[in-house]
Design a protein around this motif. Structure first.
Motif, PDB file in Angstrom:
ATOM      1  N   ALA A   6     -14.109   6.307  14.925  1.00  0.00           N
ATOM      2  CA  ALA A   6     -12.814   6.934  14.640  1.00  0.00           C
ATOM      3  C   ALA A   6     -12.489   6.658  13.180  1.00  0.00           C
ATOM      4  CB  ALA A   6     -11.727   6.371  15.548  1.00  0.00           C
ATOM      5  N   PHE A   7     -12.607   7.707  12.348  1.00  0.00           N
ATOM      6  CA  PHE A   7     -12.229   7.543  10.948  1.00  0.00           C
ATOM      7  C   PHE A   7     -10.720   7.745  10.859  1.00  0.00           C
ATOM      8  CE2 PHE A   7     -11.813   9.296   6.509  1.00  0.00           C
ATOM      9  CZ  PHE A   7     -12.038   8.082   5.884  1.00  0.00           C
ATOM     10  N   THR A   8     -10.053   6.831  10.177  1.00  0.00           N
ATOM     11  CA  THR A   8      -8.592   6.869  10.098  1.00  0.00           C
ATOM     12  C   THR A   8      -8.152   6.811   8.641  1.00  0.00           C
ATOM     13  OG1 THR A   8      -8.362   4.452  10.262  1.00  0.00           O
ATOM     14  CG2 THR A   8      -8.428   5.678  12.333  1.00  0.00           C
ATOM     15  N   ILE A   9      -7.127   7.582   8.327  1.00  0.00           N
ATOM     16  CA  ILE A   9      -6.581   7.572   6.966  1.00  0.00           C
ATOM     17  C   ILE A   9      -5.121   7.150   7.033  1.00  0.00           C
ATOM     18  CG2 ILE A   9      -6.181   8.892   4.855  1.00  0.00           C
ATOM     19  CD1 ILE A   9      -8.240  10.939   5.848  1.00  0.00           C
ATOM     20  N   ASP A  10      -4.772   6.111   6.294  1.00  0.00           N
ATOM     21  CA  ASP A  10      -3.371   5.734   6.179  1.00  0.00           C
ATOM     22  C   ASP A  10      -2.795   6.499   4.994  1.00  0.00           C
ATOM     23  OD1 ASP A  10      -4.023   4.033   8.194  1.00  0.00           O
ATOM     24  OD2 ASP A  10      -3.743   2.183   7.065  1.00  0.00           O
ATOM     25  N   VAL A  11      -1.818   7.361   5.285  1.00  0.00           N
ATOM     26  CA  VAL A  11      -1.231   8.199   4.241  1.00  0.00           C
ATOM     27  C   VAL A  11       0.162   7.651   3.957  1.00  0.00           C
ATOM     28  CG1 VAL A  11      -0.746  10.551   3.491  1.00  0.00           C
ATOM     29  CG2 VAL A  11      -2.492  10.150   5.253  1.00  0.00           C
ATOM     30  N   ASP A  12       0.286   6.936   2.830  1.00  0.00           N
ATOM     31  CA  ASP A  12       1.557   6.288   2.495  1.00  0.00           C
ATOM     32  C   ASP A  12       1.818   6.440   0.998  1.00  0.00           C
ATOM     33  OD1 ASP A  12      -0.370   4.503   1.536  1.00  0.00           O
ATOM     34  OD2 ASP A  12      -0.056   3.052   3.144  1.00  0.00           O
ATOM     35  N   ALA A  13       2.680   5.608   0.427  1.00  0.00           N
ATOM     36  CA  ALA A  13       2.960   5.714  -1.003  1.00  0.00           C
ATOM     37  C   ALA A  13       1.756   5.210  -1.803  1.00  0.00           C
ATOM     38  CB  ALA A  13       4.196   4.890  -1.343  1.00  0.00           C
ATOM     39  N   ASP A  14       1.560   5.764  -3.002  1.00  0.00           N
ATOM     40  CA  ASP A  14       0.477   5.322  -3.877  1.00  0.00           C
ATOM     41  C   ASP A  14       0.557   3.804  -4.042  1.00  0.00           C
ATOM     42  OD1 ASP A  14       0.329   8.049  -4.143  1.00  0.00           O
ATOM     43  OD2 ASP A  14       0.787   8.106  -6.292  1.00  0.00           O
ATOM     44  N   VAL A  15      -0.559   3.124  -3.767  1.00  0.00           N
ATOM     45  CA  VAL A  15      -0.626   1.651  -3.868  1.00  0.00           C
ATOM     46  C   VAL A  15       0.666   1.029  -3.323  1.00  0.00           C
ATOM     47  CG1 VAL A  15      -1.454  -0.251  -5.309  1.00  0.00           C
ATOM     48  CG2 VAL A  15      -1.867   2.090  -6.044  1.00  0.00           C
ATOM     49  N   ALA A  16       0.944   1.330  -2.055  1.00  0.00           N
ATOM     50  CA  ALA A  16       2.181   0.864  -1.412  1.00  0.00           C
ATOM     51  C   ALA A  16       2.261  -0.655  -1.475  1.00  0.00           C
ATOM     52  CB  ALA A  16       2.215   1.343   0.040  1.00  0.00           C
ATOM     53  N   TRP A  17       3.365  -1.150  -2.037  1.00  0.00           N
ATOM     54  CA  TRP A  17       3.489  -2.583  -2.289  1.00  0.00           C
ATOM     55  C   TRP A  17       4.820  -3.096  -1.768  1.00  0.00           C
ATOM     56  CZ3 TRP A  17      -1.168  -3.861  -3.374  1.00  0.00           C
ATOM     57  CH2 TRP A  17      -1.466  -5.143  -3.843  1.00  0.00           C
ATOM     58  N   ALA A  18       4.809  -4.244  -1.140  1.00  0.00           N
ATOM     59  CA  ALA A  18       6.037  -4.809  -0.587  1.00  0.00           C
ATOM     60  C   ALA A  18       6.968  -5.263  -1.712  1.00  0.00           C
ATOM     61  CB  ALA A  18       5.697  -5.995   0.302  1.00  0.00           C
ATOM     62  N   CYS A  19       8.270  -5.039  -1.533  1.00  0.00           N
ATOM     63  CA  CYS A  19       9.254  -5.544  -2.498  1.00  0.00           C
ATOM     64  C   CYS A  19       9.895  -6.793  -1.894  1.00  0.00           C
ATOM     65  CB  CYS A  19      10.379  -4.556  -2.765  1.00  0.00           C
ATOM     66  SG  CYS A  19      10.002  -2.832  -2.554  1.00  0.00           S
ATOM     67  N   GLU A  20      10.206  -7.761  -2.720  1.00  0.00           N
ATOM     68  CA  GLU A  20      10.847  -8.958  -2.222  1.00  0.00           C
ATOM     69  C   GLU A  20      12.268  -8.627  -1.780  1.00  0.00           C
ATOM     70  OE1 GLU A  20       9.828 -12.290  -4.820  1.00  0.00           O
ATOM     71  OE2 GLU A  20      11.404 -13.411  -3.754  1.00  0.00           O
ATOM     72  N   GLY A  21      12.618  -9.039  -0.582  1.00  0.00           N
ATOM     73  CA  GLY A  21      13.979  -8.879  -0.108  1.00  0.00           C
ATOM     74  C   GLY A  21      14.350  -7.485   0.362  1.00  0.00           C
ATOM     75  N   LYS A  22      13.360  -6.571   0.403  1.00  0.00           N
ATOM     76  CA  LYS A  22      13.612  -5.210   0.889  1.00  0.00           C
ATOM     77  C   LYS A  22      12.518  -4.852   1.887  1.00  0.00           C
ATOM     78  CE  LYS A  22      14.164  -1.732  -2.047  1.00  0.00           C
ATOM     79  NZ  LYS A  22      14.054  -1.100  -3.370  1.00  0.00           N
ATOM     80  N   THR A  23      12.894  -4.168   2.962  1.00  0.00           N
ATOM     81  CA  THR A  23      11.888  -3.910   3.996  1.00  0.00           C
ATOM     82  C   THR A  23      10.886  -2.837   3.590  1.00  0.00           C
ATOM     83  OG1 THR A  23      13.349  -2.296   5.045  1.00  0.00           O
ATOM     84  CG2 THR A  23      13.426  -4.534   5.893  1.00  0.00           C
TER      85      THR A  23
END
Ligand SMILES: [Zn+2]
Length: 267
Positions: A6-23
């Motif tokens: 099963a090939f899967t692609i996660d389609v999200d924001a470019d280089v999705a990165w967590a922000c401190e203190g924000k979900t």
């Protein structure tokens, strides 16, 4: 015994990165979420999959699906699944922010509803946690929200994961002295070559009924370490994906979406 991939692609924001203190997440190094690389990489991967007749499961962040007008794309040959509303860190591991159970439930319900709006002809059965950050509470909430399976857990070998809903795990184990995983992340980052990666695929196919492989669509033209890549480098990354999937097919594996493999498709 038939081998399945099963090939899967996660389609999200470019280089999705967590922000401190924000979900929710932003593009690494920016103060907003961009979707340019995610979209262009997706277009390339969709063409590659269709050219070869390979089905796939697309884990869409709902925000990305809206930003990319993904509902206008012809995705009838693909399974659509959920990768959060705005790439939430549900466990708070990277953001330092513990979400309340009720907030998580609301985010999951809204993400599922938005994806059902964007893709009215698909049923949204599956979920993959952003950053693969999951806990027991999240898995319980997925079941309560009406998801039929999860694909966020990483194990060395397919086995029963103690979960309230079916788990379709990602794999990770050592091959030739290096840890390799279902995620093509390190391959895309140039940490090893396709030739070094293929023995992982071979062993995974030997030992598991279903081998999940995964990438982010932005990873064709963005590197976490090197930033924006050239068109030639993006093409080279696309070729890496092609070679890995070709190898799986030549090894006798049958390509499937996760929902088809599980038999949970409601379409
Ligand atoms: Zn993601």
């Amino acid at each position: 015994l038939k081998m399945h991939v099963a090939f899967t692609i996660d389609v999200d924001a470019d280089v999705a990165w967590a922000c401190e203190g924000k979900t929710c997440a932003v593009t690494k190094g920016k103060d907003e979420a961009l979707f340019e690389a995610s979209e262009s990489g997706f277009v390339s991967l969709q063409a590659l999959l269709e050219e070869n007749g390979w089905p796939a499961t697309l884990f869409f962040e709902a925000r990305a699906a809206e930003a990319m007008n993904a509902g206008d794309k012809d995705l009838k040959n693909f399974e659509i699944a959920c990768h959060g509303l705005a790439h939430e860190d549900f466990t708070g591991k990277d953001t330092g922010l513990k979400m309340k159970r009720g907030d998580k439930a609301a985010v999951l319900a809204e993400a599922k509803r938005k994806l059902e709006d964007v893709f009215p002809r698909h049923s949204i059965s599956g979920f993959r946690a952003p950053y693969l950050h999951w806990d027991k509470e999240l898995l319980e909430l997925l079941l309560e929200t009406g998801f039929l399976y999860d694909s966020s857990v990483t194990v060395a070998r397919e086995r029963e994961v103690d979960s309230p809903l079916p788990e379709v795990p990602l794999l990770e184990f050592e091959v030739a002295g290096k840890k390799k995983s279902s995620y093509l992340w390190q391959l895309m980052e140039g940490k090893y070559s396709v030739e070094e990666y293929l023995p992982f695929v071979a062993k995974a196919l030997e030992e598991n009924a279903l081998v999940v492989l995964a990438t982010h669509s932005w990873h064709l033209s963005r590197s976490v370490a090197k930033g924006e890549l050239s068109d030639a480098q993006a093409k080279a990354n696309e070729e890496k994906v092609r070679k890995v999937l070709n190898f799986a097919e030549e090894s006798g594996a049958m390509f499937t979406s996760i929902s088809d493999f599980l038999g949970v498709s409601l379409d």
